[in-house]
Scaffold this motif. Structure first.
Motif, short mmCIF file in Angstrom:
data_model
loop_
_atom_site.label_atom_id
_atom_site.label_comp_id
_atom_site.label_asym_id
_atom_site.label_seq_id
_atom_site.Cartn_x
_atom_site.Cartn_y
_atom_site.Cartn_z
N GLN A 248 -5.87 5.59 0.90
CA GLN A 248 -6.30 4.19 0.99
C GLN A 248 -6.86 3.89 2.38
O GLN A 248 -6.44 4.48 3.37
CB GLN A 248 -5.10 3.27 0.72
N VAL B 145 0.84 -1.19 0.00
CA VAL B 145 0.00 0.00 0.00
C VAL B 145 0.88 1.26 0.00
O VAL B 145 2.04 1.22 0.45
CB VAL B 145 -0.97 0.04 1.22
N SER C 277 -0.14 5.42 0.66
CA SER C 277 -1.27 6.33 0.86
C SER C 277 -0.79 7.63 1.49
O SER C 277 -0.09 7.60 2.50
CB SER C 277 -2.29 5.66 1.79
N MET D 51 3.93 -0.95 3.62
CA MET D 51 3.39 0.36 3.25
C MET D 51 4.51 1.38 2.98
O MET D 51 5.41 1.54 3.80
CB MET D 51 2.49 0.91 4.36
N VAL E 218 -6.26 1.83 4.81
CA VAL E 218 -5.19 0.91 5.21
C VAL E 218 -5.67 -0.14 6.22
O VAL E 218 -5.37 -1.32 6.06
CB VAL E 218 -3.95 1.69 5.71
N SER F 159 6.77 -0.85 7.58
CA SER F 159 6.55 0.54 7.18
C SER F 159 7.83 1.06 6.53
O SER F 159 8.90 1.01 7.14
CB SER F 159 6.22 1.37 8.42
N ASN G 213 5.18 4.91 3.30
CA ASN G 213 4.59 5.97 4.12
C ASN G 213 5.37 7.28 3.99
O ASN G 213 5.39 8.10 4.91
CB ASN G 213 4.55 5.49 5.58
N VAL H 193 -0.21 -2.60 9.51
CA VAL H 193 0.88 -2.82 8.56
C VAL H 193 2.02 -3.58 9.26
O VAL H 193 2.27 -3.39 10.45
CB VAL H 193 1.37 -1.46 8.01
N HIS I 56 -1.87 0.61 12.34
CA HIS I 56 -3.03 0.39 11.46
C HIS I 56 -2.96 -0.96 10.77
O HIS I 56 -3.59 -1.15 9.72
CB HIS I 56 -3.12 1.52 10.43
N PRO J 106 1.91 3.49 10.47
CA PRO J 106 1.47 2.28 9.76
C PRO J 106 1.28 1.05 10.67
O PRO J 106 0.27 0.35 10.56
CB PRO J 106 2.58 2.03 8.74
#
Ligand SMILES: *Cc1c(COP(=O)(O)O)cnc(C)c1O
Length: 392
Positions: free
Chosen positions: A163, A152, A154, A181, A165, A201, A183, A198, A196, A193
């Protein structure tokens, strides 16, 4: 402790270095042992992944300082630095895949990360499916038994889609896939991240941590579960960042929160002003209430940076040229995160496959620096005036 406090104090050990505030720049390959017992002890500690200095390629106290600070900021088990932001994106992917595996990557991913998937991963027998950045939990329908990684980013590179996430991470987790992710936009100061869902990161330290347009560096921070594979892939692939760049990055880190706050504010102000211009079709900035990503951004982020997009109404090429040529403060150039304002035309050719960009006019990426906002606005106002004159 608050992030601002953490960012000032983490990863520094003045008592180890004669009271000197910043960690020293250690240039090293060989690390000498005093005797055989110390040599054996270091070998044992290295095998167990315990803190220490073993060989220059594995980093020194200079490297550990930045890694420690970033791990604390990310709420991660450990962090590791890479010689570029791109390396920090692709090495974690490599760490979790094998031939025959499948990865899901957001269609709005940073261009060079996309090309790594299309070329290198494909050559290694790993298949990539690019997914709609707005798919949220619906990515579950794209998961296969062989899906190992969900990547991802975002907001997305160039088009700034936000997104969901947590929903994506929950879907990935149900299928046992690792979530990575990028970030770079929010930095761990404005989106966390690992909190959330992830697993790894990553960020281009080149951007806001560096902050002065004079270094190339990346970092990845991992949960305890993801760390062993990330660590072994990182070292097996010989990833090693130079001490001078690492030093500059840790120095930049100490003031990042102040720069980010100011650049965010200037960026939001410019974006609001641009949104009212007759030449502008749409501003791509999740911080603006009218942006499609605003609600998700508000739910998950605590801020952002000075980077956003502007979709102009269609204009003749020479009018666009007149807009760019003659800018006095905005530099025309790639990268961002430094103290200076930048602007760049964006070409999405070859960069979207799962989605189609709906607007016909030119796309421009703006980076707000630390200049006075009024001066930046005047520079853009003059650019619009030149554009109007050239288009007439
Ligand atoms: C710049 C950037 C990178 C790559 O960083 P480099 O240090 O230039 O290799 C990766 N991801 C994003 C989102 C970036 O903007």
């Amino acid at each position: 402790m608050h992030d601002e406090t953490r960012i000032v104090h983490s990863g520094r050990e003045p008592e180890r270095f004669d009271g000197v505030v910043n960690p020293p720049v250690l240039h090293a390959s060989t690390i000498l042992a005093r005797n055989l017992a110390e040599w054996e002890e270091r070998k044992r500690r290295r095998a167990q992944d315990l803190p220490g200095t073993y060989y220059g390629m594995l980093g020194t106290a200079t490297t550990r300082s930045l890694e420690q600070a970033l791990a604390e900021l990310e709420g991660a088990h450990r962090a590791v630095v890479y010689p570029s932001g791109l390396a920090a994106c692709v090495v974690p992917i490599l760490a979790f895949v094998a031939a025959g595996d499948h990865v899901l990557v957001t269609d709005s991913v940073y261009g060079p990360t996309r090309r790594f998937c299309e070329h290198t991963l494909a050559r290694l027998g790993v298949e990539t499916t690019f997914y709609d950045p707005l798919a949220a939990g619906a990515i579950e329908a794209l998961m296969r038994p062989a899906t190992r990684v969900v990547f991802v980013e975002s907001p997305g590179s160039l088009t700034f889609e936000v997104q969901d996430v947590p929903a994506i991470a929950a879907a990935a987790r149900r299928h046992g896939a690792t979530v990575i992710m990028d970030n770079t936009w929010a930095t761990p100061l404005h989106f966390r991240p690992l909190a959330h869902g992830v697993d790894v990161s990553v960020q281009a330290v080149t951007k806001y941590v560096g902050g002065h347009s004079d270094l190339i560096l990346g970092a990845a921070a991992a949960t305890e579960a993801a760390w062993p594979r990330l660590r072994s892939a990182t070292y097996e692939l010989g990833q090693c960042a130079g001490p001078d760049d690492v030093y500059l990055a840790q120095r930049g880190l100490r003031t990042m929160h102040v720069r980010l706050a100011r650049q965010w504010e200037t960026g939001v102000g410019l974006a609001q002003w641009l949104a009212r211009r007759p030449e502008v079709e749409r501003v791509l900035h999740p911080g603006l209430p009218g942006d499609p990503g605003h609600a998700l951004w508000k739910r998950d982020f605590t801020g952002g940076c000075g980077l956003f997009g502007v979709a102009l109404k269609p204009v003749a090429p020479r009018a666009l040229e007149a807009f760019f040529d003659g800018l006095r403060l905005f530099g025309i150039g790639a990268s961002w995160g430094g103290y200076e304002s930048l602007i760049m035309p964006v070409d999405l050719a070859g960069l979207r496959s799962a989605t189609r960009w709906p607007l016909a006019g030119p796309l421009v990426r703006v980076h707000a620096g630390l200049e006075a906002p009024e001066d930046l606005r005047a520079d853009l106002e003059a650019a619009f005036e030149r554009m109007r004159a050239a288009g007439a």
